[in-house]
Design a protein around this motif. Structure first.
Motif, PDB file in Angstrom:
ATOM      1  N   ALA A 211     -20.400  61.587  72.358  1.00  0.00           N
ATOM      2  CA  ALA A 211     -21.617  61.784  71.570  1.00  0.00           C
ATOM      3  C   ALA A 211     -22.387  62.949  72.168  1.00  0.00           C
ATOM      4  O   ALA A 211     -22.744  62.937  73.351  1.00  0.00           O
ATOM      5  CB  ALA A 211     -22.461  60.516  71.576  1.00  0.00           C
ATOM      6  N   ARG A 294     -31.300  61.363  74.095  1.00  0.00           N
ATOM      7  CA  ARG A 294     -30.918  61.110  72.704  1.00  0.00           C
ATOM      8  C   ARG A 294     -29.634  61.869  72.388  1.00  0.00           C
ATOM      9  O   ARG A 294     -29.397  62.962  72.895  1.00  0.00           O
ATOM     10  CB  ARG A 294     -32.033  61.544  71.759  1.00  0.00           C
ATOM     11  CG  ARG A 294     -33.375  60.853  72.038  1.00  0.00           C
ATOM     12  CD  ARG A 294     -34.384  61.154  70.951  1.00  0.00           C
ATOM     13  NE  ARG A 294     -33.952  60.598  69.674  1.00  0.00           N
ATOM     14  CZ  ARG A 294     -34.167  59.328  69.305  1.00  0.00           C
ATOM     15  NH1 ARG A 294     -34.802  58.508  70.116  1.00  0.00           N
ATOM     16  NH2 ARG A 294     -33.766  58.893  68.135  1.00  0.00           N
ATOM     17  N   TYR A 295     -28.807  61.258  71.536  1.00  0.00           N
ATOM     18  CA  TYR A 295     -27.541  61.875  71.161  1.00  0.00           C
ATOM     19  C   TYR A 295     -27.361  61.847  69.647  1.00  0.00           C
ATOM     20  O   TYR A 295     -28.021  61.072  68.935  1.00  0.00           O
ATOM     21  CB  TYR A 295     -26.367  61.185  71.852  1.00  0.00           C
ATOM     22  CG  TYR A 295     -26.221  59.715  71.534  1.00  0.00           C
ATOM     23  CD1 TYR A 295     -25.449  59.274  70.451  1.00  0.00           C
ATOM     24  CD2 TYR A 295     -26.840  58.746  72.325  1.00  0.00           C
ATOM     25  CE1 TYR A 295     -25.310  57.935  70.164  1.00  0.00           C
ATOM     26  CE2 TYR A 295     -26.701  57.402  72.045  1.00  0.00           C
ATOM     27  CZ  TYR A 295     -25.935  56.992  70.961  1.00  0.00           C
ATOM     28  OH  TYR A 295     -25.806  55.657  70.674  1.00  0.00           O
ATOM     29  N   PRO A 297     -25.730  60.984  66.101  1.00  0.00           N
ATOM     30  CA  PRO A 297     -24.953  59.847  65.593  1.00  0.00           C
ATOM     31  C   PRO A 297     -23.463  60.171  65.577  1.00  0.00           C
ATOM     32  O   PRO A 297     -23.063  61.299  65.261  1.00  0.00           O
ATOM     33  CB  PRO A 297     -25.505  59.653  64.177  1.00  0.00           C
ATOM     34  CG  PRO A 297     -26.872  60.257  64.220  1.00  0.00           C
ATOM     35  CD  PRO A 297     -26.781  61.404  65.168  1.00  0.00           C
ATOM     36  N   TRP A 313     -29.817  55.760  68.661  1.00  0.00           N
ATOM     37  CA  TRP A 313     -29.026  56.853  69.212  1.00  0.00           C
ATOM     38  C   TRP A 313     -29.666  57.459  70.473  1.00  0.00           C
ATOM     39  O   TRP A 313     -29.924  58.656  70.534  1.00  0.00           O
ATOM     40  CB  TRP A 313     -28.775  57.919  68.142  1.00  0.00           C
ATOM     41  CG  TRP A 313     -28.156  57.315  66.932  1.00  0.00           C
ATOM     42  CD1 TRP A 313     -27.042  56.550  66.877  1.00  0.00           C
ATOM     43  CD2 TRP A 313     -28.656  57.381  65.588  1.00  0.00           C
ATOM     44  NE1 TRP A 313     -26.795  56.124  65.591  1.00  0.00           N
ATOM     45  CE2 TRP A 313     -27.778  56.627  64.772  1.00  0.00           C
ATOM     46  CE3 TRP A 313     -29.757  57.996  64.987  1.00  0.00           C
ATOM     47  CZ2 TRP A 313     -27.961  56.479  63.406  1.00  0.00           C
ATOM     48  CZ3 TRP A 313     -29.939  57.844  63.623  1.00  0.00           C
ATOM     49  CH2 TRP A 313     -29.050  57.096  62.847  1.00  0.00           C
TER      50      TRP A 313
END
Length: 345
Positions: A211, A294-295, A297, A313
């Motif tokens: 991700a 945060r990554y 989706p 996420w």
């Protein structure tokens, strides 16, 4: 000469057969009911076996325990009515009949004809009843074999519906939700016993997926899972707060023949097992330093929901995350039975 000649002369089979012969001659089981006429009742309905399968030693063991309770209650002064039964419903019966008829799947059953199929199941289900009856008598298990309840008989089915109706009328039925095993081939839910039928160990295929970080698209988190089908619905990744992680750099070939650097975050003690080819560790950190990242989706379909799902996420802390970069399991080492597929860009 043996010090205990009585032991050598003892024939347990002959003793058992002699007791059984006496019980039969004196109709002892019937007498145990007659002498308790008017006494308080203790009613026993056997949890019915399926008579289309051969009896085994485990049935002897279970029935011995059942019989102990009934005999004890008789000795305590109760009239113990004991009714035999036969379970004629269930997936094992259907599967056996479908194999005999050469049917595969519910669509072929419907083509064959439901009425003919049901008739074949009825014929099959009591196939070994005589063997069961002989075992019942031989092991000294007291139960009324002359008037058993059979689950495919209308009287039994209607009695079950009648009881369910009474329970419903009393407001004692409630609706809820429960996860069940399901067989797509048979179009039905499965019990734990049915799931174990024909059980065999197989190689469990797992995957390592990535991700990309929102703030740094060149850097990706790696996640290992044995349930790849859950990836589309992924909403968070878990790390252990004190687990050491590393950020490793690898050079990746591009379509135009050039190379570009990519960065992968993985647990420090697993980097050699996960990363293939040449790599360089450029940074070390703990899980606590990853929390809040945060990554993107993993499934593009959900990308447009990023604004609505403000908490989705991102990396979160979890005490069960143990060894791998981002983990939703409890394993301390990479399971040897799993096949790990290294992700590609």
């Amino acid at each position: 000469m043996s010090r205990y000649p009585e032991v050598e002369r003892f024939d347990p089979v002959a003793v058992e057969e002699a007791v059984l012969a006496r019980w039969e001659a004196e109709d002892t089981f019937a007498q145990s009911l007659a002498i308790r006429e008017g006494a308080p009742h203790f009613v026993f309905y056997e949890g019915p076996p399926t008579a289309n399968g051969m009896p085994g030693i485990h049935h002897v063991m279970a029935r011995t325990i059942k019989d102990l309770f009934c005999r004890y209650k008789t000795m305590r002064g109760f009239r113990v009515d004991r009714k035999a039964g036969w379970d004629t419903h269930g997936l094992p019966v259907e599967i056996e009949v479908e194999k005999e008829l050469g049917l595969e799947g519910r669509h072929q059953v419907e083509e064959y004809g439901i009425a003919k199929y049901n008739a074949a199941c009825r014929e099959s289900v009591l196939r070994y009843k005589d063997l069961w009856d002989r075992l019942t008598v031989r092991m000294g298990y007291w139960v009324d074999l002359d008037d058993p309840y059979v689950t495919f008989e209308n009287d039994y089915i209607e009695s079950v519906w009648h009881l369910l109706k009474r329970i419903w009328d009393k407001g004692l039925l409630s609706q809820g939700h429960k996860i069940q095993w399901y067989s797509p081939a048979n179009g039905t839910v499965l019990s734990s016993h049915e799931v174990s039928l024909g059980y065999k160990e197989v190689q469990d295929v797992s995957i390592v997926t990535r991700a990309r970080l929102v703030a740094d698209p060149q850097t990706s988190l790696l996640a290992w899972t044995t349930t790849p089908w859950t990836v589309p619905s992924n909403a968070a990744m878990a790390v252990g707060l004190t687990i050491p992680y590393v950020k490793a750099r690898q050079m990746v070939a591009q379509a135009d023949g050039s190379e570009a650097a990519e960065y992968l975050i993985v647990a420090k003690n697993q980097v050699g097992a996960i990363l293939k080819g040449d790599y360089e560790v450029v940074e070390e950190m703990t899980g606590a330093e990853l929390v809040g990242l945060r990554y993107e989706p993993m499934w593009p379909t959900f990308a447009e929901r990023g604004g609505a799902d403000a908490d989705a996420w991102q990396v979160v802390a979890a005490d069960y995350a143990s060894w791998f970069a981002i983990l939703t399991g409890w394993n301390e080492t990479m399971p040897s039975s799993s096949t790990v597929r290294t992700p590609t860009a």
